[in-house]
Each structure stands twice: as structure tokens, then as C-alpha cells.
Design a protein around this motif. Structure first.
Motif, PDB file in Angstrom:
ATOM      1  N   LEU A 146      -2.468  25.529 -11.219  1.00  0.00           N
ATOM      2  CA  LEU A 146      -2.741  24.141 -10.851  1.00  0.00           C
ATOM      3  C   LEU A 146      -1.438  23.345 -10.726  1.00  0.00           C
ATOM      4  N   VAL A 147      -0.581  23.518 -11.718  1.00  0.00           N
ATOM      5  CA  VAL A 147       0.705  22.819 -11.716  1.00  0.00           C
ATOM      6  C   VAL A 147       1.555  23.260 -10.516  1.00  0.00           C
ATOM      7  N   GLU A 148       1.553  24.575 -10.257  1.00  0.00           N
ATOM      8  CA  GLU A 148       2.324  25.075  -9.111  1.00  0.00           C
ATOM      9  C   GLU A 148       1.798  24.490  -7.801  1.00  0.00           C
ATOM     10  N   ASP A 149       0.461  24.436  -7.662  1.00  0.00           N
ATOM     11  CA  ASP A 149      -0.130  23.890  -6.434  1.00  0.00           C
ATOM     12  C   ASP A 149       0.174  22.399  -6.287  1.00  0.00           C
ATOM     13  N   LEU A 150       0.124  21.663  -7.399  1.00  0.00           N
ATOM     14  CA  LEU A 150       0.441  20.226  -7.347  1.00  0.00           C
ATOM     15  C   LEU A 150       1.897  20.019  -6.922  1.00  0.00           C
ATOM     16  N   LEU A 151       2.781  20.859  -7.459  1.00  0.00           N
ATOM     17  CA  LEU A 151       4.197  20.744  -7.088  1.00  0.00           C
ATOM     18  C   LEU A 151       4.406  21.095  -5.613  1.00  0.00           C
ATOM     19  N   THR A 152       3.692  22.108  -5.140  1.00  0.00           N
ATOM     20  CA  THR A 152       3.785  22.480  -3.721  1.00  0.00           C
ATOM     21  C   THR A 152       3.359  21.302  -2.848  1.00  0.00           C
ATOM     22  N   LEU A 153       2.231  20.681  -3.210  1.00  0.00           N
ATOM     23  CA  LEU A 153       1.733  19.535  -2.424  1.00  0.00           C
ATOM     24  C   LEU A 153       2.738  18.390  -2.432  1.00  0.00           C
ATOM     25  N   SER A 154       3.296  18.065  -3.610  1.00  0.00           N
ATOM     26  CA  SER A 154       4.277  16.972  -3.701  1.00  0.00           C
ATOM     27  C   SER A 154       5.476  17.278  -2.813  1.00  0.00           C
ATOM     28  N   LEU A 191       5.558  19.186  -0.164  1.00  0.00           N
ATOM     29  CA  LEU A 191       5.202  19.081   1.254  1.00  0.00           C
ATOM     30  C   LEU A 191       5.089  17.627   1.692  1.00  0.00           C
ATOM     31  N   GLU A 192       4.539  16.785   0.797  1.00  0.00           N
ATOM     32  CA  GLU A 192       4.356  15.368   1.140  1.00  0.00           C
ATOM     33  C   GLU A 192       5.689  14.658   1.308  1.00  0.00           C
ATOM     34  N   ALA A 193       6.691  15.132   0.568  1.00  0.00           N
ATOM     35  CA  ALA A 193       7.981  14.448   0.594  1.00  0.00           C
ATOM     36  C   ALA A 193       8.813  14.854   1.809  1.00  0.00           C
ATOM     37  N   GLN A 194       8.357  15.876   2.560  1.00  0.00           N
ATOM     38  CA  GLN A 194       9.154  16.372   3.675  1.00  0.00           C
ATOM     39  C   GLN A 194       8.602  15.909   5.003  1.00  0.00           C
ATOM     40  N   ASP A 195       9.489  15.616   5.968  1.00  0.00           N
ATOM     41  CA  ASP A 195       8.913  15.378   7.290  1.00  0.00           C
ATOM     42  C   ASP A 195       9.222  16.498   8.266  1.00  0.00           C
ATOM     43  N   LEU A 199       0.834  -1.198   0.000  1.00  0.00           N
ATOM     44  CA  LEU A 199       0.000   0.000   0.000  1.00  0.00           C
ATOM     45  C   LEU A 199       0.874   1.257   0.000  1.00  0.00           C
ATOM     46  N   MET A 200       1.923   1.234   0.838  1.00  0.00           N
ATOM     47  CA  MET A 200       2.793   2.402   0.938  1.00  0.00           C
ATOM     48  C   MET A 200       3.640   2.571  -0.317  1.00  0.00           C
ATOM     49  N   ARG A 201       4.009   1.442  -0.919  1.00  0.00           N
ATOM     50  CA  ARG A 201       4.767   1.518  -2.168  1.00  0.00           C
ATOM     51  C   ARG A 201       3.907   2.171  -3.248  1.00  0.00           C
ATOM     52  N   LEU A 202       2.644   1.738  -3.331  1.00  0.00           N
ATOM     53  CA  LEU A 202       1.720   2.310  -4.313  1.00  0.00           C
ATOM     54  C   LEU A 202       1.543   3.810  -4.079  1.00  0.00           C
ATOM     55  N   GLU A 203       1.439   4.179  -2.825  1.00  0.00           N
ATOM     56  CA  GLU A 203       1.278   5.588  -2.463  1.00  0.00           C
ATOM     57  C   GLU A 203       2.490   6.395  -2.935  1.00  0.00           C
ATOM     58  N   GLN A 204       3.680   5.813  -2.781  1.00  0.00           N
ATOM     59  CA  GLN A 204       4.907   6.470  -3.216  1.00  0.00           C
ATOM     60  C   GLN A 204       4.919   6.623  -4.742  1.00  0.00           C
ATOM     61  N   VAL A 205       4.477   5.556  -5.448  1.00  0.00           N
ATOM     62  CA  VAL A 205       4.411   5.599  -6.911  1.00  0.00           C
ATOM     63  C   VAL A 205       3.464   6.714  -7.349  1.00  0.00           C
ATOM     64  N   ARG A 206       2.322   6.824  -6.651  1.00  0.00           N
ATOM     65  CA  ARG A 206       1.351   7.868  -6.977  1.00  0.00           C
ATOM     66  C   ARG A 206       1.964   9.261  -6.776  1.00  0.00           C
ATOM     67  N   ARG A 207       2.636   9.438  -5.643  1.00  0.00           N
ATOM     68  CA  ARG A 207       3.268  10.729  -5.366  1.00  0.00           C
ATOM     69  C   ARG A 207       4.296  11.092  -6.425  1.00  0.00           C
ATOM     70  N   ASP A 208       5.156  10.120  -6.746  1.00  0.00           N
ATOM     71  CA  ASP A 208       6.200  10.388  -7.742  1.00  0.00           C
ATOM     72  C   ASP A 208       5.573  10.741  -9.083  1.00  0.00           C
ATOM     73  N   PHE A 209       4.521   9.995  -9.430  1.00  0.00           N
ATOM     74  CA  PHE A 209       3.857  10.219 -10.716  1.00  0.00           C
ATOM     75  C   PHE A 209       3.321  11.651 -10.790  1.00  0.00           C
ATOM     76  N   VAL A 210       2.596  12.058  -9.768  1.00  0.00           N
ATOM     77  CA  VAL A 210       2.022  13.409  -9.752  1.00  0.00           C
ATOM     78  C   VAL A 210       3.132  14.452  -9.839  1.00  0.00           C
ATOM     79  N   ALA A 211       4.210  14.229  -9.067  1.00  0.00           N
ATOM     80  CA  ALA A 211       5.310  15.193  -9.068  1.00  0.00           C
ATOM     81  C   ALA A 211       5.950  15.274 -10.454  1.00  0.00           C
ATOM     82  N   ASN A 212       6.156  14.110 -11.104  1.00  0.00           N
ATOM     83  CA  ASN A 212       6.796  14.106 -12.422  1.00  0.00           C
ATOM     84  C   ASN A 212       5.928  14.759 -13.486  1.00  0.00           C
TER      85      ASN A 212
END
Ligand code: ADP
Length: 260
Positions: A85-93, A95-99, A28-41
Motif C-alpha cells: 500500500l505504501v509503495e503504491d501510494l508513493l508511486t502515485l505521488s 507520478l502526480e508530481a511529474q509532467d 483549490l490548487m493549493r489545497l490539492e498540493q497540500v493533500r499531495r504533499d501530505f500523502v507523500a510524506n
């Protein structure tokens, strides 16, 4: 193995019995990571073509064909929207990648002045805007990300409040020595059944009004992420036809004395 991720849940069963539920969530977490990377790319790849379209649109002067003017204007508006939209998606990606974020003492007096200016720029004199600086202290955190979170709330308050309405930003102390930045509006309000999902990405109460308002549907997701990176929470109160209050609540560890 060390890459495996488990989710543990301890449930009171009956009397002195307990139930321990162990789930393997590695996949599940691997899939979530794939989704995040995809959106960011995808977002990143969209940036360059958009910059080109935007640049050429800005150069277009439909003087020879005046009937093109409204079309060019609409294309500009839509490409602006896509860029946001693209800027907001990049901002979210991001933020998600940071702890955790780089942190500093944030001069709240000047941040509140900036928020007032931003509100006035969006409102263009159509609302009564007030900013109250009651806390006499500063926040400790990421100035850049918190500024963007507060701006999102201020922009929503103005955009979802009809002309002649009121928007009030207030920074104050809480009882436990923490602080609270609230943005209150006298706008349309949000029906109670939508509140639990309102911070999900792309979740919108009324698609037509939200589209018209020019947002991307990502603002509140960004706010929620930024606050959680500051161990802060978002409190929402809203009444249809009367308005909404969005409050960012910070703990005492986020409070610093104000430098004059
Ligand atoms: P958007 O870009 O659509 O504004 P947000 O994530 O910022 O996206 O907000 C999600 C939805 O929540 C909005 O589409 C709107 O329906 C509702 N909303 C947000 N802020 C307010 C507000 N101050 N008053 C009324 N509705 C709001």
C-alpha cells in the motif's frame, strides 16, 4: 499575479451570445498540493517502521509456541499488504508530481514475455494464459512505468477471474498507425454503473472480493496516470459474469520500428 490560477469556461448561450465563466481556482490548487504533499510524506514516514516490523517478523520462528504460527503468518501477510500500500501510494505521488517521464524505445517482445511470466506466477496454473504479439513494432515511452501499468492490468485479470478461466494479453496495431495493448479476461466482470469511477483511488466494486484478492485499490489509478503521461487512454469493456477487457491505446507518435 503569476501564482494565481484561473479556470476559464466558454459556454454557448443563445444565438450569437457566449458566456465566459472565470473561476479563481488558486486556493483549490493549493489545497490539492497540500493533500499531495501530505500523502507523500505520510507514505514516506511509514516506510521505516514497516521495514523494521517486517524484518523482525521474518526472524520469528514460533517453534516454542506452535499455536503462534498462524498469528505470525497473518502478521506477515498484513505487513506485506501495508508495505504494498505504501509503495503504491508513493508511486502515485511520484507520478502526480511529474509532467513528463524519461522516454526510450521499449523492447515489446521481451516485455510481453515478462508479462506472461508474471501472469503465470500469480495464477499458479489455475488459468489458461495466452500472450499474442501481433504489432511487430515497439513502444516509445517510459519502460519502467509502462511495465508497471501493464503488470497491474495483468494482475487484476488473473485475480478477478475464477480458476480455469482465461487471460489473454494482446499487443496489436490500430487503424491510425498507433498500437493497443489489451488484457482480456473471462472473469467476474464489472457492473456498468461502476465503470465511470473504477480508476479512482481506493474505488472498489466489491470490497470483500477485492480485499481477498490482495490488491490495494490503487492499481487502476496508477495505470491511468501512467497512460496520461503517455497521452494514451484506457478503454474498458466489461460484462458481468463474462469478463472484462482493459485496453491501453497509444497514438502513432508512440510507435517505433522493432529492433531484431
Ligand atoms: P485492487 O487493488 O482492488 O485490485 P484496482 O485499482 O486495480 O484495485 O481495481 C479497482 C477495482 O476494480 C477492483 O477492486 C475490482 O473491483 C475492479 N477490477 C479491476 N480489474 C478488474 C477485472 N479485470 N475484472 C473485474 N473487476 C476488476
Amino acid at each position: 499575479d503569476e501564482n494565481q490560477r484561473l479556470s476559464l469556461r466558454l459556454i454557448a448561450y443563445s444565438g450569437r451570445q457566449w458566456l465566459l465563466v472565470v473561476r479563481d481556482v488558486t486556493q483549490l490548487m493549493r489545497l490539492e498540493q497540500v493533500r499531495r504533499d501530505f500523502v507523500a510524506n505520510v507514505s514516506h514516514e511509514l516506510r521505516t517502521p514497516l521495514t523494521v516490523v517486517h524484518g523482525y517478523l521474518d526472524m520469528m520462528e514460533p517453534a516454542d509456541n506452535p499455536e503462534w504460527a498462524p498469528m505470525v503468518e497473518e502478521m506477515r501477510r498484513q505487513s506485506q499488504r501495508m508495505t504494498q500500500l505504501v509503495e503504491d501510494l508513493l508511486t502515485l505521488s511520484r507520478l502526480e508530481a511529474q509532467d513528463h517521464l524519461p522516454e526510450e524505445s521499449i523492447g515489446m517482445a521481451s516485455l510481453l514475455v515478462t508479462l506472461r511470466r508474471e501472469a503465470e506466477a500469480i495464477s499458479q496454473g489455475r488459468h489458461e494464459i495466452s500472450v499474442l504479439d501481433d504489432a511487430a513494432c515497439d513502444l516509445f515511452g517510459s519502460a519502467k512505468e509502462l511495465h508497471s501499468a501493464f503488470s497491474n492490468l495483468v494482475s487484476n485479470a488473473v485475480r478477478y477471474t475464477p480458476n480455469q478461466g482465461r487471460v489473454e494479453v494482446r499487443f496489436e496495431r490500430t487503424d491510425n498507425g498507433g498500437t493497443r495493448l489489451s488484457v482480456k479476461d473471462s472473469g467476474y466482470g464489472i457492473p456498468a454503473q461502476h465503470l465511470p469511477r473504477i480508476t479512482e483511488r481506493f474505488y472498489r466494486v466489491s470490497t470483500s472480493r477485492s480485499r481477498e484478492s490482495g490488491g490495494t485499490g490503487l492499481g487502476l489509478s496508477i495505470v491511468k496516470h501512467v497512460l496520461s503521461l503517455h497521452q494514451a487512454r484506457l478503454e474498458i469493456e466489461s460484462e458481468v459474469g463474462r469478463g472484462s477487457t482493459f485496453a491501453c491505446v497509444f497514438g502513432p507518435e508512440r510507435t517505433r520500428p522493432r529492433n531484431h
